[in-house]
Design a protein around this motif. Structure first.
Motif, mmCIF file in Angstrom:
data_model
loop_
_atom_site.group_PDB
_atom_site.id
_atom_site.type_symbol
_atom_site.label_atom_id
_atom_site.label_comp_id
_atom_site.label_asym_id
_atom_site.label_seq_id
_atom_site.Cartn_x
_atom_site.Cartn_y
_atom_site.Cartn_z
ATOM 1 N N UNK A 32 10.345 70.433 40.690
ATOM 2 C CA UNK A 32 10.943 70.815 41.797
ATOM 3 C C UNK A 32 10.426 70.309 43.007
ATOM 4 N N UNK A 33 11.257 70.488 44.205
ATOM 5 C CA UNK A 33 10.814 70.179 45.538
ATOM 6 C C UNK A 33 9.578 70.837 45.788
ATOM 7 N N UNK B 215 15.468 76.116 43.553
ATOM 8 C CA UNK B 215 15.868 76.111 44.899
ATOM 9 C C UNK B 215 14.774 77.149 45.617
ATOM 10 N N UNK B 216 14.800 77.190 46.886
ATOM 11 C CA UNK B 216 13.811 77.996 47.366
ATOM 12 C C UNK B 216 14.238 79.466 47.412
ATOM 13 N N UNK B 217 13.231 80.422 47.094
ATOM 14 C CA UNK B 217 13.563 81.603 46.931
ATOM 15 C C UNK B 217 12.990 82.787 48.060
ATOM 16 N N UNK C 114 36.171 68.406 55.530
ATOM 17 C CA UNK C 114 35.550 67.136 55.468
ATOM 18 C C UNK C 114 34.292 67.262 55.219
ATOM 19 N N UNK C 115 33.676 68.555 55.259
ATOM 20 C CA UNK C 115 32.451 68.611 55.214
ATOM 21 C C UNK C 115 31.767 68.411 53.872
ATOM 22 N N UNK C 116 30.592 67.881 53.555
ATOM 23 C CA UNK C 116 30.060 67.537 52.111
ATOM 24 C C UNK C 116 28.548 68.042 52.175
ATOM 25 N N UNK C 117 27.867 68.584 51.392
ATOM 26 C CA UNK C 117 26.762 69.028 51.395
ATOM 27 C C UNK C 117 25.573 68.047 51.760
ATOM 28 N N UNK C 118 24.583 68.263 52.474
ATOM 29 C CA UNK C 118 23.585 67.204 52.622
ATOM 30 C C UNK C 118 22.960 66.690 51.475
ATOM 31 N N UNK C 119 22.478 65.489 51.470
ATOM 32 C CA UNK C 119 22.041 64.695 50.157
ATOM 33 C C UNK C 119 20.327 64.893 50.316
ATOM 34 N N UNK C 120 19.777 65.323 49.089
ATOM 35 C CA UNK C 120 18.284 65.257 49.235
ATOM 36 C C UNK C 120 17.680 64.036 48.561
ATOM 37 N N UNK C 121 16.669 63.553 49.045
ATOM 38 C CA UNK C 121 16.158 62.571 48.618
ATOM 39 C C UNK C 121 14.678 62.445 48.766
ATOM 40 N N UNK C 122 13.888 62.080 47.704
ATOM 41 C CA UNK C 122 12.246 61.820 47.749
ATOM 42 C C UNK C 122 11.930 60.530 47.413
ATOM 43 N N UNK D 10 7.708 61.782 49.450
ATOM 44 C CA UNK D 10 8.038 62.263 51.039
ATOM 45 C C UNK D 10 9.474 62.791 50.710
ATOM 46 N N UNK D 11 9.833 64.066 51.218
ATOM 47 C CA UNK D 11 11.109 64.762 51.167
ATOM 48 C C UNK D 11 11.839 64.874 52.301
ATOM 49 N N UNK D 12 13.318 64.447 51.915
ATOM 50 C CA UNK D 12 14.142 64.248 53.512
ATOM 51 C C UNK D 12 15.503 64.824 52.823
#
Length: 832
Positions: free
Chosen positions: A492-493, A517-519, A569-577, A587-589
């Motif tokens: 996990x992140x 996820x973050x809890x 038109x919204x879509x969720x943010x994309x996660x990338x490491x 590095x996480x963003x």
């Protein structure tokens, strides 16, 4: 240095069509902040479930029997209210809080000034008290916290006089909103974490201060409330930079004697002998502190703190456009800067039987940044305190015996810094004279168990390549600790928060929260159950009831979704490491795409930066990220990245910032952007902008000074552009003490302003008392001397973070990036 991340209490500026479109996001998603209301004497609770915009219901939960059901017949109650002339809809009842019986067969609630009881489908007026319905007033006032969660407070004035409502903004300033007449109520729209002060309209005498929670709530204004201590005022307990409370009580209740301060010295009063001086050398410049007197359990000794004062350092502001007068006025604030002389506390020991001071050696605490009391051992033979040496490279627990000898009980040292403001933690176990202590001595923030009597380490409690973020609960009887961990759950992140439990001896580690996820969690009063909510930027919140002992999921309570958001038109943010500068540290963003995203187009990139070493800053929990989408909607990819030098990874990751705030993780950010664009042809790394506030403002300008080959345009708001001009505690923590001019020069945007490449906008508030506005103006001076072009937005009357809180500044930033990254000319705002 704090980060400002949220808009001020909302204004309604004229919106351009693109921004107006993103305003629809605010109504397309309902935040599902979960707030269980436990019914007294039971493990039953109810909660207010927000289904979608303007739709909600009340849910009842019997934790023991895993029962979840409507708390009452919503339709029947709505019909009963309508029959009495009160407009109500079953999915939008005109109240948000109920006083429920254990089985929820009876509920009581308030609508305006009236109270009702609903029992067996019968609605009657009620003239009794409602329990737990009101927000609890704050004891110590604080500034409002940034949040995107909209909510309401219904202020009910039960006093016999009018009251005034003030919002306490992000700098601690009060802003008047309205008056409420005696016996009336008023609903105030606000945000979760925003702080509201109530004062009598006549004379402005404070009544109470409340902070908004995530659900609609009530603040009852009645007699008997105690006003909160105002922001920045002295109090009996000292709040540290980390937010922990240091107990400074004099513990003198029910004693045959009293210690007090007279003529700056320590005195003893007894019934038999009257007043006797215990010290005689204190002066007005070196007085004893009445709030820091610690008497031993056997009443035979006391430690009293004597101190010198901070040096006088005045921060001057000229308020050019005050609202109450035409002429400008001068404001002055005490404001220490790196290298200034700090207050020094010196603990002194007194024998109360012989009535003399016992000589002690300060060799183990000669140059304190701060000394915090831990207290006496149980038999009164030794007083313990935490010594943080100035420069933050030595953190020591010192024992002061009643014969005057001093010894080291625990010691942490670092060649870089000890992160005292975020990671300091200790818990004294009185029965065994042991201390649970947080330390990064093995390279990760973990808990250790020390025997204070022997001054020796018994065992390391937590261990591994992960960190303890905070301690949630300690049970001395069971010898167990519940704590928040980051990076503990594999795959996990590493920034995801999880709840875990462990035994004092390091055995029995168990993770009590499950889900990628973050809890966050809330305990039942009995601590038999906990309510666990988790989410990610791409996963709407989910909430389950768990058995506290095992973490086993008992009942699913809520499963959030964002089905209505894509309609905008919204879509969720994309996660990338992606690997950082060293090729292996991840590095996480995240990245936010435009509402009208077309993968066949190429979009410029704007980085929203904050690299303050006190925390990490990439969003982890779910929200619509409206601020980011508002900017992205104009045709940008907006990214957040946590590079090396930020907090809550390993010590080596964090140490990158040491005496090097100029770095700001840029080598990692650039590596991340390069990796992201390699698989996303729609990201145009030839057009990259950056903006940030406070420490982020410092970094935004640094991007153009040191990485102008990538970053083409920057907006720097309220920036600390030379760390010698900013507040003492934050800058000495990372840049070091004594002040090394070469080290501070190396990270100074003022010193290196002549290196500027690209387009720059500077924003500063005239009355910023967080970061000295001179920090920005000295950059302006250096840029002029270097014959550089730049934009300056100077906002009269504004405080810290005005670039984030002012609609005008946000529009100016947006137009700036449209001009320099999109190559388009924004509308002429001065056209007739």
């Amino acid at each position: 240095m704090s980060q400002s991340t949220a808009a001020s209490e909302p204004t309604t500026p004229d919106l351009d069509p693109v921004t107006a479109n993103t305003e629809r996001l605010k109504d397309a998603y309902t935040n599902t902040s979960f707030d269980p209301k436990w019914i007294k004497g039971s493990d039953h609770f109810w909660y207010h479930s927000r289904l979608c915009h303007n739709k909600s219901s009340f849910i009842y939960v019997d934790a023991h029997h895993a029962l979840r059901a409507p708390a009452f017949d919503h339709t029947a109650l709505a019909e009963a209210l309508n029959s009495q002339g009160i407009h109500a809809d079953a999915t939008n009842l005109p109240f948000t809080h109920v006083d429920a019986s254990k089985d929820c067969k009876t509920i009581k609630f308030r609508i305006g000034e009236k109270k009702f009881r609903f029992q067996h489908s019968c609605l009657t007026e009620y003239d009794g008290d409602l329990t737990q319905e009101s927000l609890q007033p704050l004891k110590q006032e604080k500034v409002s916290e940034g949040s995107a969660t909209r909510t309401n407070i219904n202020f009910v004035n039960e006093l016999k006089e009018s009251v005034s409502i003030f919002w306490i903004d992000f700098q601690g300033d009060e802003k008047h909103y309205s008056n409420i007449q005696a016996g009336e109520s008023q609903k105030q729209s606000t945000y979760e974490g925003h702080v509201w002060r109530v004062a009598k309209s006549e004379g402005n005498e404070a009544v109470a201060t409340f902070v908004a929670n995530g659900d609609d709530s009530i603040a009852i204004i009645k007699t008997g409330l105690i006003p909160a201590i105002p922001v920045g005022k002295a109090q009996d307990a000292t709040t540290t930079e980390s937010g922990e409370i240091e107990d400074n009580s004099t513990n003198q209740t029910e004693r045959r004697f009293q210690l007090f301060i007279k003529d700056h010295n320590l005195w003893l009063h007894t019934h038999d002998d009257g007043d006797l001086p215990l010290s005689s050398t204190a002066t007005s410049g070196q007085p004893f502190n009445a709030d820091k007197i610690f008497i031993s359990p056997n009443d035979q000794h006391a430690v009293a703190f004597q101190h010198t004062f901070d040096q006088d350092r005045t921060l001057y502001h000229i308020e050019s456009s005050p609202k109450t007068q035409r002429q400008p006025r001068l404001k002055q604030t005490q404001y220490l800067k790196p290298g200034d002389r700090r207050r020094v506390d010196r603990p002194r020991l007194f024998d109360l039987t012989r009535r003399v001071e016992v000589e002690t050696d300060d060799c183990l605490f000669p140059n304190p940044y701060r000394i915090n009391s831990i207290g006496w051992n149980s038999d009164g033979s030794e007083f313990r305190f935490e010594y943080n040496r100035r420069g933050h490279q030595v953190l020591r627990v010192v024992g002061m015996a009643t014969n005057g000898t001093v010894r080291t009980l625990i010691e942490d040292t670092s060649n870089t810094f000890i992160d005292y403001s975020q990671k300091s933690y200790h818990h004294h176990i009185n029965d065994t004279d042991e201390l649970i202590w947080a330390s990064e001595r093995d390279g990760w923030n973990h808990l250790y168990l020390f025997d204070l009597g022997q001054g020796k380490l018994k065992n390391q409690i937590t261990k591994g390549e992960w960190v303890v973020r905070s301690v949630d609960h300690v049970d001395n009887d069971r010898k167990q600790i519940w704590f928040t961990a980051l990076g503990l759950v594999a795959d996990q992140d590493p920034y995801h928060s999880h709840l875990a439990r462990i035994n004092y001896d390091g055995s029995g580690l168990v993770v009590l929260t499950e889900g990628d996820g973050t809890h966050t969690w809330k305990w039942s009063p009995s601590r038999i159950f906990l309510v666990d909510t988790w989410s990610r930027v791409d996963l709407a919140p989910r909430t389950v009831l768990r058995a506290a002992d095992t973490g086993k999921a008992i009942l699913t309570l809520e499963e959030g979704d964002f089905q209505t958001l894509p309609q905008t038109g919204w879509q969720p943010a994309q996660r990338l490491a992606a690997p950082g500068r060293d090729g292996h540290t991840m590095i996480y963003g995240i990245m936010v795409l435009p509402l009208t995203f077309d993968p066949l187009k190429r979009y410029p990139i704007i980085e929203d930066i904050y690299a303050g070493p006190q925390d990490f800053f990439v969003p982890k929990s779910f929200s619509p990220l409206i601020r980011q989408h508002t900017l992205a909607a104009h045709g940008f990819i907006v990214v957040h990245i946590d590079g090396m030098g930020t907090n809550w990874r390993g010590k080596a990751f964090h140490d990158t910032c040491h005496q090097n705030l100029r770095d700001a993780g840029f080598p990692d950010r650039i590596a991340w952007l390069t990796a992201a664009a390699a698989t996303r042809p729609w990201m145009d790394v030839t057009r990259v902008g950056i903006f940030g506030s406070s420490a982020g403002g410092q970094s935004a300008l640094a991007a153009l000074l040191w990485h102008g080959d990538l970053y083409r345009a920057a907006v720097a708001d309220s920036g600390c552009h030379d760390n010698r001009l900013d507040k003492l505690w934050w800058n000495e923590a990372w840049m070091g003490w004594p002040v090394d001019e070469n080290v501070y020069d190396a990270s100074s945007n003022v010193v290196h302003a002549n290196r500027l490449q690209g387009a720059l906008m500077l924003i500063v508030g005239e009355l910023d008392d967080n970061v000295d506005p001179a920090s920005t103006m000295q950059v302006v001076d250096a840029l002029i001397k270097a014959d550089k072009d730049f934009d300056l937005v100077f906002v009269p009357g504004a405080g810290h973070g005005v670039g984030y809180s002012s609609a005008y500044c946000l529009r100016r930033q947006r137009d700036f990036f449209i001009r320099h990254l999109l190559g388009k000319e924004p509308p002429d705002r001065n056209a007739g």
